[in-house]
Design a protein around this motif. Structure first.
Motif, mmCIF file in Angstrom:
data_model
loop_
_atom_site.group_PDB
_atom_site.id
_atom_site.type_symbol
_atom_site.label_atom_id
_atom_site.label_comp_id
_atom_site.label_asym_id
_atom_site.label_seq_id
_atom_site.Cartn_x
_atom_site.Cartn_y
_atom_site.Cartn_z
ATOM 1 N N MET A 9 0.833 -1.208 0.000
ATOM 2 C CA MET A 9 0.000 0.000 0.000
ATOM 3 C C MET A 9 0.867 1.258 0.000
ATOM 4 S SD MET A 9 -3.302 0.734 2.375
ATOM 5 C CE MET A 9 -4.221 -0.627 1.731
ATOM 6 N N HIS A 48 -9.527 -4.233 -9.211
ATOM 7 C CA HIS A 48 -8.157 -3.759 -9.387
ATOM 8 C C HIS A 48 -7.983 -3.103 -10.763
ATOM 9 C CE1 HIS A 48 -3.792 -3.975 -10.065
ATOM 10 N NE2 HIS A 48 -3.680 -3.904 -8.746
ATOM 11 N N GLU A 74 -13.332 -3.868 0.692
ATOM 12 C CA GLU A 74 -12.028 -4.468 0.997
ATOM 13 C C GLU A 74 -11.177 -4.613 -0.255
ATOM 14 O OE1 GLU A 74 -12.888 -8.038 3.115
ATOM 15 O OE2 GLU A 74 -13.390 -6.937 4.964
ATOM 16 N N ARG A 75 -11.812 -5.069 -1.323
ATOM 17 C CA ARG A 75 -11.033 -5.239 -2.562
ATOM 18 C C ARG A 75 -10.586 -3.883 -3.110
ATOM 19 N NH1 ARG A 75 -13.841 -10.310 -5.712
ATOM 20 N NH2 ARG A 75 -13.514 -11.762 -4.011
ATOM 21 N N MET A 109 -10.010 -1.243 -1.324
ATOM 22 C CA MET A 109 -8.969 -0.765 -0.424
ATOM 23 C C MET A 109 -7.642 -1.445 -0.748
ATOM 24 S SD MET A 109 -9.860 1.161 2.448
ATOM 25 C CE MET A 109 -11.094 0.288 3.433
ATOM 26 N N LYS A 110 -7.720 -2.750 -0.976
ATOM 27 C CA LYS A 110 -6.512 -3.511 -1.264
ATOM 28 C C LYS A 110 -5.886 -3.025 -2.571
ATOM 29 C CE LYS A 110 -5.066 -8.257 -1.782
ATOM 30 N NZ LYS A 110 -5.643 -9.455 -2.368
ATOM 31 N N GLY A 148 -6.280 -0.061 -3.865
ATOM 32 C CA GLY A 148 -5.735 1.229 -3.469
ATOM 33 C C GLY A 148 -5.663 2.289 -4.555
#
Lengths: 337, 427
Positions: free
Chosen positions: B1, B79, B114-115, B117-118, B120
């Motif tokens: 991150m 992503h 969550e995905r 955030m991951k 980013g």
């Protein structure tokens, strides 16, 4: 924004010869006239003892029918055989190739079998264009009816019939009656009549069966049959599908017949020499009375005869357009070396 | 991150539509916070970014993005799509609830957050389904979904047929001051259609979708919004009559906002000539007059925001005859460039154009974003308005379904910062 180019480059070679026959729209008058002239030379092939000419000898024509149609497929098959081609009929239930990928796969397979021409019938408007864009340039594509979009060979056989009986198109008033909304035949006829120089094309029907902005195709619109028939030289009745009653487009067949059905009484409005046409199969007592369908002005059965000749003309022209194109391409290639 | 950024951006033209700021200045980001905008700033520890000739804007806010997750992995991922957003200067995007499964449970909201955030790359703001499964029958747990992080509620393209259920849904949403997002389209009037009911569809023999399919539903929604007092936002207006209805509603004092897709501002029905399925979208591209009215609506503010209406599709989605292709354009990669294109063509004033992709959409959704505010985590993008690009060459979305791939467009994004972190840096 920049629109896609017109269909012309898809249909015509660099020097203006027919290479695919997808739609009447975008073709010059000279090509349409050439189709009619060539068809004239094929009409008497059917009267010979040996009903064959060798123009497509050694070629493979594939009838790709994604939508069932015995009648149209049979005339294409007969036309191809009279040109001495080998014919492969493939009737594909729509569901089998509902995914585009498998349609492409199937085309690749057929191309691999060294097919020379696909005759395509599909329920989706634009399907033959799509196939023409994605098939190898060695294969000629002929549209045998796509969705509501076009049925150009049917329209050309209608033009042949009109020219046969009327001598030409100048000064002609033509009325097309009934379900214009769903009719690929009507759309192709309208383009052909306007390109060939008919004086006026009328469409007649209730508003539920007329597509939005139909005037933009170059027609005048009539709600009333008697007014629309006044002084016309050619009357074309379209087939009315039974399912139109299920979607609130019409209340009943009998009301349609009462308002828009062709009978002798109404035909008195038309020019005394007017001819009656119908792309078939006819619904007697729905869009046309038996007295008219079987009457002396009806040319409906002749249309079928001319259909084979017109399809022979289109097939042979597309094939020679292809071959000319490939020769010139080969020539360029040789010159480049 | 990514760590929080320390940046000193020097001599950019700072344009912040929310505050009206438009001046050449320096901008300092320290530990992710936008510390100051001003002349000749100094910050010894910060990374220097020379920005002569570049524009510094708030991070873009996109009101209408269909994410491929959960449900449709073949056309990319959170992503891939948020990365495309970051590369396009977008920092905040509002995700429609028509995923698979739909966003009607906290589990799905959590998964998306969550995905995102991951990955980013962007702040993903999910919209909750208004009714369970988007079925239009039972209310979704709106308050729970709000608490899980949903910023608005919507039944997406699935019209709630039953007016009583819709009225109750709106009343319930109004209880929690949740904005309701509508995508007006009457199901029966649009059934079977794939193109604007007009001369082009008539000529091509394509089944039509009349403008009235949109206005009938929009009018019903506006009347129910008026009756319930809910905050409402309308997605993807496509015709002149809709703009007129909205203008009237706003004049009556209704709490309503709207967006239009950038494609409806640049294209009209003629774009589908030759059966060009890349321009097969829903609602369909309509007449030239409709396009002009939408543009006028954006100019005078009747239409608040411009969205990408991002729908990434797999390679086979457009590989079929036109009516059998799936509607949609992958839009994140080109939103900014296409808005700049409208500005360059003098069809949209610069300030309003940038407002419509930053502050205005944030206002529509009731979120704090789309502005350059000192003291807050920085969300911004630095762009070169004079550079041009060929989208095909720098495309990032997994969906390559776009009519713009091979058309040279203005504007490249040099740097994107989302909530204090660098999410895009071009080399």
């Amino acid at each position: 924004m920049t629109a896609e180019p017109s269909t012309d480059p898809l249909q015509l070679t660099g020097d203006g010869q027919l290479r695919n026959f997808l739609s009447i729209e975008g073709l010059p008058r000279s090509v349409l006239e050439q189709i009619l002239d060539n068809a004239a030379s094929f009409v008497d092939v059917g009267d010979r003892a040996i009903k064959k000419v060798p123009l497509l000898r050694g070629k493979t024509v594939v009838n790709l029918f994604f939508e069932a149609s015995t009648r149209t497929r049979t005339t294409f098959e007969l036309a191809a055989k009279r040109l001495s081609a080998d014919v492969l009929n493939i009737d594909i239930a729509r569901s089998a190739t509902s995914k585009g990928e498998s349609l492409m796969d199937m085309l690749r397979n057929l191309e691999a079998m060294a097919s020379d021409m696909f005759v395509v019938r599909h329920a989706d408007s634009g399907a033959p264009h799509y196939i023409a864009r994605h098939a190898t340039p060695e294969v000629a594509i002929i549209n045998a009816g796509d969705g509501r979009h076009a049925h150009p060979t049917q329209a050309m056989l209608d033009m042949y019939t009109i020219r046969h009986y009327k001598g030409g198109f100048a000064g002609l008033k033509v009325a097309i009656i009934g379900d214009i909304l769903h009719s690929r035949v009507a759309r192709s006829q309208i383009h052909a009549l306007n390109i060939l120089g008919a004086e006026e094309v009328r469409v007649i029907g209730p508003r539920t069966l007329l597509p939005a902005d139909i005037e933009s195709l170059g027609v005048s619109v009539y709600d009333d049959l008697s007014q629309g028939l006044r002084d016309v030289d050619v009357v074309i009745a379209l087939r009315l599908q039974k399912e139109r009653m299920d979607s609130a487009l019409l209340p009943s067949e009998s009301e349609f017949f009462r308002l828009y059905g062709l009978n002798n009484e109404r035909l008195r409005q038309a020019h005394p020499d007017a001819i009656i046409m119908h792309p078939g199969p006819i619904n007697r007592g729905v869009e046309i009375a038996s007295e008219v369908a079987d009457g002396e002005r009806s040319v409906i059965l002749h249309q079928v005869t001319f259909g084979i000749a017109v399809r022979m003309a289109v097939m042979s022209m597309c094939m020679s357009g292809r071959e000319a194109e490939q020769r010139s391409r080969g020539g360029d290639h040789a010159a480049a070396r | 991150m990514q760590p929080r950024a320390d940046l000193l951006i020097r001599k950019a033209r700072v344009i912040d539509p929310a505050s009206g700021r438009d001046e050449v200045a320096d901008l300092l980001v320290e530990d992710g916070r936008l510390l100051r905008i001003g002349a000749s700033l100094d910050a010894p520890g910060a990374e220097l970014v020379a920005a002569d000739g570049l524009w510094l804007l708030p991070g873009l806010v996109d009101t209408c993005v269909r994410l491929p997750e959960p449900g449709n992995h073949r056309t990319g991922s959170l992503h891939s799509e948020t990365r495309a957003a970051a590369a396009g200067g977008i920092t905040h995007l509002c995700a429609t609830p028509d995923t698979d499964p739909v966003i009607d449970s906290t589990a799905v909201v959590r998964l998306i957050r969550e995905r995102a955030m991951k990955a980013g790359f962007a702040r993903v703001m999910p919209m909750a389904a208004l009714t369970q499964g988007l079925q239009g029958q039972q209310l979704a747990e709106l308050a729970t979904l709000r608490d899980a992080g949903c910023i608005a509620v919507s039944n997406a393209g699935h019209r709630v047929q039953d007016a009583l259920i819709l009225k109750r849904s709106l009343e319930y949403a109004a209880t929690f001051d949740l904005p309701v997002v509508f995508r007006p389209q009457d199901a029966a009037l649009s059934s079977g259609g794939c193109a604007h009911e007009g001369p082009v569809a008539t000529r091509l023999g394509l089944p039509g979708i009349p403008s009235v399919a949109e206005t009938v539903d929009l009018a019903r929604a506006l009347l129910l919004v008026e009756a319930t007092g809910v905050r409402a936002h309308f997605h993807q207006l496509s015709c002149a009559a809709s703009v007129a209805l909205l203008r009237h509603a706003k004049a009556q004092g209704l709490n309503v906002t709207a967006d239009v897709s950038i494609h409806h501002l640049l294209l009209d029905e003629s774009a589908i000539e030759g059966f060009n399925s890349l321009c097969h979208i829903s609602p369909p591209l309509r007449s030239r007059a409709d396009r002009d009215a939408l543009m006028q609506g954006v100019i005078d503010g009747t239409v608040d925001a411009i969205s990408s209406q991002h729908i990434p599709l797999g390679g086979s989605a457009k590989l079929a005859p036109f009516p059998s292709t799936r509607p949609g354009i992958s839009g994140l990669d080109t939103l900014l460039s296409l808005v700049l294109e409208l500005v360059q063509r003098d069809q949209l004033p610069l300030r309003r154009a940038l407002d419509a992709i930053t502050a205005a959409p944030a206002r529509c959704l009731g979120v704090s974003a789309g502005r350059l505010e000192e003291g807050r985590l920085a969300s911004l993008c630095l762009i070169d308005p004079n550079a041009t690009r060929l989208p095909a060459e720098d495309w990032l979305s997994a969906g390559r379904n776009s009519p713009w791939l091979d058309i040279e467009l203005p504007g490249t994004v040099r740097l994107t910062v989302c909530e204090g972190k660098v999410t895009w840096l071009s080399d």
